[in-house]
Design a protein around this motif. Structure first.
Motif, short mmCIF file in Angstrom:
data_model
loop_
_atom_site.label_atom_id
_atom_site.label_comp_id
_atom_site.label_asym_id
_atom_site.label_seq_id
_atom_site.Cartn_x
_atom_site.Cartn_y
_atom_site.Cartn_z
N GLU A 1 -5.65 -4.77 28.72
CA GLU A 1 -4.35 -5.23 28.22
C GLU A 1 -3.87 -4.46 26.98
OE1 GLU A 1 -2.49 -7.57 29.83
OE2 GLU A 1 -4.08 -7.46 31.33
N LEU A 2 -4.61 -3.45 26.55
CA LEU A 2 -4.24 -2.71 25.34
C LEU A 2 -2.91 -1.99 25.53
CD1 LEU A 2 -7.65 -1.12 24.33
CD2 LEU A 2 -6.56 -3.16 23.38
N ASP A 3 -2.09 -2.04 24.46
CA ASP A 3 -0.81 -1.35 24.47
C ASP A 3 -0.44 -1.00 23.04
OD1 ASP A 3 1.60 -0.28 25.27
OD2 ASP A 3 2.63 -2.21 25.28
N GLN A 4 -0.28 0.27 22.72
CA GLN A 4 0.13 0.75 21.40
C GLN A 4 -0.82 0.29 20.30
OE1 GLN A 4 4.26 0.12 20.54
NE2 GLN A 4 4.92 0.75 22.56
N GLN A 5 -2.10 0.55 20.47
CA GLN A 5 -3.10 0.17 19.48
C GLN A 5 -3.25 1.28 18.44
OE1 GLN A 5 -4.51 -2.91 19.47
NE2 GLN A 5 -2.99 -3.19 21.07
N PRO A 6 -3.44 0.92 17.15
CA PRO A 6 -3.69 1.94 16.13
C PRO A 6 -5.09 2.54 16.32
CG PRO A 6 -3.87 -0.24 15.18
CD PRO A 6 -3.41 -0.42 16.59
N VAL A 7 -5.19 3.82 16.11
CA VAL A 7 -6.47 4.51 16.22
C VAL A 7 -6.61 5.50 15.08
CG1 VAL A 7 -6.61 4.33 18.74
CG2 VAL A 7 -5.56 6.33 17.71
N GLY B 1 0.79 -1.23 0.00
CA GLY B 1 0.00 0.00 0.00
C GLY B 1 0.82 1.27 0.00
N ASN B 2 0.10 2.36 0.17
CA ASN B 2 0.74 3.67 0.26
C ASN B 2 0.77 4.08 1.73
OD1 ASN B 2 1.04 3.97 -2.51
ND2 ASN B 2 -1.05 4.72 -2.73
N PRO B 3 1.96 4.20 2.31
CA PRO B 3 2.01 4.61 3.70
C PRO B 3 1.43 6.01 3.87
CG PRO B 3 4.23 4.38 2.79
CD PRO B 3 3.26 3.99 1.72
N ARG B 4 0.74 6.23 4.97
CA ARG B 4 0.12 7.52 5.25
C ARG B 4 0.93 8.26 6.30
NH1 ARG B 4 -6.17 6.36 5.92
NH2 ARG B 4 -6.24 8.61 5.73
N PRO B 5 0.97 9.58 6.22
CA PRO B 5 1.68 10.35 7.23
C PRO B 5 1.02 10.15 8.60
CG PRO B 5 1.02 11.76 5.41
CD PRO B 5 0.40 10.43 5.19
N THR B 6 1.81 10.08 9.63
CA THR B 6 1.29 9.96 10.98
C THR B 6 1.94 11.00 11.89
OG1 THR B 6 2.95 8.33 11.60
CG2 THR B 6 0.88 7.47 10.76
N VAL B 7 1.23 11.35 12.92
CA VAL B 7 1.72 12.28 13.92
C VAL B 7 1.60 11.57 15.26
CG1 VAL B 7 1.31 14.50 15.08
CG2 VAL B 7 0.95 14.30 12.61
N PRO B 8 2.67 11.54 16.05
CA PRO B 8 2.57 10.89 17.35
C PRO B 8 1.56 11.59 18.25
CG PRO B 8 4.82 11.67 16.92
CD PRO B 8 3.97 12.11 15.79
N LEU B 9 0.76 10.80 18.93
CA LEU B 9 -0.25 11.32 19.84
C LEU B 9 -0.23 10.47 21.10
CD1 LEU B 9 -2.84 13.06 20.41
CD2 LEU B 9 -4.12 11.23 19.30
N THR B 10 -0.09 11.09 22.24
CA THR B 10 -0.08 10.37 23.50
C THR B 10 -1.33 10.74 24.28
OG1 THR B 10 2.33 10.42 23.56
CG2 THR B 10 1.19 9.94 25.64
N ILE B 11 -2.12 9.73 24.63
CA ILE B 11 -3.33 9.94 25.42
C ILE B 11 -3.10 9.28 26.78
CG2 ILE B 11 -5.79 9.43 25.64
CD1 ILE B 11 -5.87 9.37 22.55
N THR B 12 -3.32 10.03 27.81
CA THR B 12 -3.18 9.51 29.16
C THR B 12 -4.58 9.37 29.75
OG1 THR B 12 -1.08 10.64 29.40
CG2 THR B 12 -2.13 9.87 31.42
N LEU B 13 -4.93 8.15 30.16
CA LEU B 13 -6.25 7.89 30.71
C LEU B 13 -6.32 8.31 32.17
CD1 LEU B 13 -6.83 4.36 29.17
CD2 LEU B 13 -7.70 6.54 28.33
N ALA B 14 -7.44 8.89 32.57
CA ALA B 14 -7.64 9.25 33.97
C ALA B 14 -7.66 7.99 34.82
CB ALA B 14 -8.94 10.04 34.12
#
Length: 113
Positions: free
Chosen positions: A36-42, A16-29
């Protein structure tokens, strides 16, 4: 936290054609809700503009006018249908903002099926 630089993954698989990504860090309250989720694509949608208290019609009501621009076919309570020009604004969720004028609250418009 949102990164400031978009990058494209350097892949050698040719998939495929890779798409640009921007790192995003979400911290849950409450981190326990992640289980068990860790580094899931969103996928995230950003609202860049919004308006309130505007007149809208379904996008499928828009007609391209021969003279240019757009219109909608209105159905008056008494009398024949007519096509009135409108000025489209923002589009969202299958609706389009229209400049008030011939289309007012309660106006019935024809929608394509």
């Amino acid at each position: 936290a949102i990164g400031r630089v978009a990058t494209i993954a350097n892949t050698t698989s040719g998939a495929g054609n890779p798409r640009p990504t921007v790192p995003l860090t979400i911290t849950l309250a409450d981190p326990s809700v992640a289980g068990e989720l860790d580094q899931q694509p969103v996928q995230i949608e950003f609202v860049t503009e919004s308006r309130t208290n505007v007149m809208t019609v379904p996008v499928t009501a828009l007609l391209a006018l021969a003279e240019g621009g757009y219109g909608v076919e209105v159905v008056p309570p008494n009398g024949p249908h007519s096509i009135v020009p409108i000025t489209p604004g923002l589009f969202a969720s299958g609706l389009v903002e229209v400049t008030p004028g011939a289309v007012t609250e309660g106006t019935v418009v024809v929608v394509a099926k």
